[in-house]
Motif scaffolding. Structure first.
Motif, PDB file in Angstrom:
ATOM      1  N   SER A 141       0.822  -1.206   0.000  1.00  0.00           N
ATOM      2  CA  SER A 141       0.000   0.000   0.000  1.00  0.00           C
ATOM      3  C   SER A 141       0.855   1.254   0.000  1.00  0.00           C
ATOM      4  CB  SER A 141      -0.911   0.007   1.228  1.00  0.00           C
ATOM      5  OG  SER A 141      -0.130   0.046   2.419  1.00  0.00           O
ATOM      6  N   GLN A 142       0.230   2.382  -0.322  1.00  0.00           N
ATOM      7  CA  GLN A 142       0.903   3.668  -0.263  1.00  0.00           C
ATOM      8  C   GLN A 142       0.648   4.339   1.082  1.00  0.00           C
ATOM      9  OE1 GLN A 142       1.158   5.175  -4.904  1.00  0.00           O
ATOM     10  NE2 GLN A 142      -0.135   6.282  -3.475  1.00  0.00           N
ATOM     11  N   THR A 167       0.049  -3.367  -6.125  1.00  0.00           N
ATOM     12  CA  THR A 167      -0.418  -2.366  -5.179  1.00  0.00           C
ATOM     13  C   THR A 167      -1.937  -2.395  -5.117  1.00  0.00           C
ATOM     14  OG1 THR A 167      -0.163  -0.047  -4.493  1.00  0.00           O
ATOM     15  CG2 THR A 167      -0.501  -0.457  -6.852  1.00  0.00           C
ATOM     16  N   SER A 168      -2.523  -1.429  -4.432  1.00  0.00           N
ATOM     17  CA  SER A 168      -3.972  -1.448  -4.229  1.00  0.00           C
ATOM     18  C   SER A 168      -4.491  -0.021  -4.110  1.00  0.00           C
ATOM     19  CB  SER A 168      -4.320  -2.232  -2.957  1.00  0.00           C
ATOM     20  OG  SER A 168      -3.676  -1.660  -1.827  1.00  0.00           O
ATOM     21  N   GLY A 169      -5.801   0.097  -3.935  1.00  0.00           N
ATOM     22  CA  GLY A 169      -6.401   1.400  -3.681  1.00  0.00           C
ATOM     23  C   GLY A 169      -6.321   2.365  -4.847  1.00  0.00           C
TER      24      GLY A 169
END
Length: 318
Positions: A141-142, A167-169
């Protein structure tokens, strides 16, 4: 004999100091007595580097760390022999918990991490590029407040065919919704839930997942798109062909780290010159090996070697 490999840099923008422990039962109200905790250095890219190291590969883990928990995180990485470059950030590195009860139900709790300023993000991009000598894996994640365009900007900095992204979101949404014209990732990896959310519908069958991944590749989001389907394995679509790999049945102890183990083994195979199809097979075996281990432990090399021979790989039609 271990094959030579090109350099690998893993990037972890929002690492976590991972705690795993057991409890007799999770319930609201009374104090819950945990077993002695196991601490591990965590975060997507960190775990990818650890998996590569476990499989006798080499990777440099670029990791943003700060505070006392960041120092402990770094010490654990050094204990495990993982080469590390620290990008110093303000505030404490976050923690996460994986608590398993006597019924083998697992409860996963994660803190958000410290926010980044625009100046920190700009310096991080410069620092990552300076340390990137071959393949680059951006996983996890960031940090809060980091622009959704950060990953795209990093791909532009590094150029086409070098970056593997898990990654995600908002960062994932940006990559999917706004494909780059002049630079594209080598691989984008999604899990089943992420793929279905982006597709806006259920992807109940392998054929459904194949069609979804094929559409993303046709739009130019990446040279290859990989979608994980849990116990049903993974689908890989790209210029080198379309493939589905299914693992053998294994006893599941913890699903933590399965995706990172996949990405580590998959990336290592590519860095050693293996075909994408065979990299998919090795990644599938590593993911299956990871779920066999307790808590936040990753794949074990001996399990990966055995399970690789038992994975079923087949080509999918166009």
């Amino acid at each position: 004999m271990v094959s030579e490999q090109q350099p690998i840099l893993t990037v972890t923008l929002n690492p976590a100091l991972d705690l795993s422990a057991r409890v007799s039962a999770m319930q609201a109200g009374p104090k819950l007595r945990l077993s002695a905790p196991v601490w591990e250095p965590g975060g997507g890219g960190v775990n990818v580097a650890r998996a590569i190291h476990a499989l006798s590969g080499s990777a440099l883990a670029w990791v943003a760390l700060g505070g006392a928990s960041g120092a402990r995180h770094l010490a654990l990485l050094h204990e495990q022999g993982v080469a590390t470059h620290v990008f110093d950030v303000t505030g404490d590195t976050r923690q996460s918990w994986a608590i398993t009860d006597d019924e083998d139900r697992q409860f996963r709790l994660q803190l958000p991490g410290e926010g980044w300023t625009d100046a920190m993000a700009a310096q991080a991009r410069i620092d990552i590029v300076a340390h990137a000598k071959g393949l680059v894996v951006l996983s996890g994640s960031q940090p809060p407040a980091l622009s959704a365009e950060f990953t795209q900007d990093l791909v532009k900095d590094l150029g086409t065919g070098r970056v593997i992204i898990d990654t995600s979101g908002p960062a994932l949404g940006q990559l999917i919704d706004h494909p780059l014209d002049r630079a594209r990732p080598l691989v984008i990896r999604l899990d089943q839930a992420e793929a279905e959310a982006l597709a806006g519908q259920s992807l109940a069958s392998v054929a459904d997942t194949h069609a979804f991944a094929k559409a993303l590749c046709a739009r130019g989001v990446a040279e290859h798109v990989c979608v994980a389907r849990g116990a049903d394995g993974s689908v890989l679509v790209g210029a080198g062909g379309d493939f589905h790999c299914r693992p053998p049945g294994v006893s599941v102890r913890s699903k933590v780290g399965a995706g990172d183990s996949f990405t580590g083994a998959f990336t290592l195979a590519l860095a050693r010159g293996t075909s994408p199809a065979e990299a998919l097979r090795l990644g599938t075996a590593a993911a299956a090996a990871a779920v066999m281990t307790p808590g936040t432990q990753l794949c074990r090399a001996q399990d990966v070697t055995r399970l690789t021979r038992e994975c079923t790989l087949h080509s999918m039609g166009a």
